[in-house]
Design a protein around this motif. Structure first.
Motif, PDB file in Angstrom:
ATOM      1  N   ARG A  51       0.843  -1.189   0.000  1.00 55.34           N
ATOM      2  CA  ARG A  51       0.000   0.000   0.000  1.00 55.34           C
ATOM      3  C   ARG A  51       0.875   1.235   0.000  1.00 55.34           C
ATOM      4  O   ARG A  51       1.751   1.383   0.834  1.00 55.34           O
ATOM      5  N   GLY A  52       0.627   2.098  -0.962  1.00 51.98           N
ATOM      6  CA  GLY A  52       1.287   3.395  -1.006  1.00 51.98           C
ATOM      7  C   GLY A  52       0.404   4.402  -0.302  1.00 51.98           C
ATOM      8  O   GLY A  52      -0.513   4.054   0.439  1.00 51.98           O
ATOM      9  N   GLY A  54      -2.530   6.135  -0.024  1.00 48.56           N
ATOM     10  CA  GLY A  54      -3.874   6.119  -0.577  1.00 48.56           C
ATOM     11  C   GLY A  54      -4.088   5.192  -1.753  1.00 48.56           C
ATOM     12  O   GLY A  54      -5.108   5.273  -2.430  1.00 48.56           O
ATOM     13  N   GLN A  55      -3.150   4.306  -2.026  1.00 50.16           N
ATOM     14  CA  GLN A  55      -3.306   3.405  -3.167  1.00 50.16           C
ATOM     15  C   GLN A  55      -2.659   2.057  -2.877  1.00 50.16           C
ATOM     16  O   GLN A  55      -1.768   1.952  -2.066  1.00 50.16           O
ATOM     17  N   THR A  56      -3.126   1.032  -3.569  1.00 47.76           N
ATOM     18  CA  THR A  56      -2.531  -0.297  -3.469  1.00 47.76           C
ATOM     19  C   THR A  56      -1.681  -0.522  -4.708  1.00 47.76           C
ATOM     20  O   THR A  56      -2.138  -0.314  -5.827  1.00 47.76           O
ATOM     21  N   LEU A  57      -0.446  -0.932  -4.513  1.00 47.76           N
ATOM     22  CA  LEU A  57       0.468  -1.193  -5.616  1.00 47.76           C
ATOM     23  C   LEU A  57       0.655  -2.693  -5.769  1.00 47.76           C
ATOM     24  O   LEU A  57       0.798  -3.407  -4.782  1.00 47.76           O
ATOM     25  N   THR A  58       0.663  -3.167  -6.990  1.00 45.89           N
ATOM     26  CA  THR A  58       0.929  -4.572  -7.279  1.00 45.89           C
ATOM     27  C   THR A  58       2.189  -4.639  -8.124  1.00 45.89           C
ATOM     28  O   THR A  58       2.280  -3.988  -9.156  1.00 45.89           O
TER      29      THR A  58
END
Length: 107
Positions: A51-52, A54-58
């Motif tokens: 998780r960055g 406010g966002q989820t990174l894959t």
């Protein structure tokens, strides 16, 4: 999905909260992934979810696991020359059985 994740974690195929090493200059990170000792050779895919702000990174990366050394030679011989492999295995078993019999002879 939770039961599947727990099954993967038991087999050491999923790591939760791994120890990340972050390079301050580039912002890149790395971690170690340990494979089970009985992992078969082949292509593997590593997928990381983080998780960055406010966002989820894959992130995804792949690698190929290959055999080398004597393990590779034994596997190649077993598949390409099964008769030779079987005879050699039988001879080694007889030889080591005979040696163990001599070493531990208690007559």
């Amino acid at each position: 999905h939770q039961a599947y994740g727990e099954l993967l974690a038991e087999d050491a195929l999923m790591i939760i909260d791994p120890p990340w090493v972050i390079d301050e200059q580039s912002g890149q990170f790395s971690t170690s992934v340990r494979l089970p000792a009985n992992a078969p050779p082949g292509r593997y895919q590593v997928i990381a979810f983080t998780r960055g702000v406010g966002q989820t990174l894959t992130l995804s990366s792949g690698f190929e696991l290959i055999q080398s050394g004597i393990v590779s030679r034994l596997a190649t011989t077993a598949y390409q020359q099964p008769a030779l492999y079987g005879i050699a295995a039988l001879l080694f078993a007889l030889l080591f059985g005979w040696l163990i019999g001599i070493i531990f002879n208690r007559r």
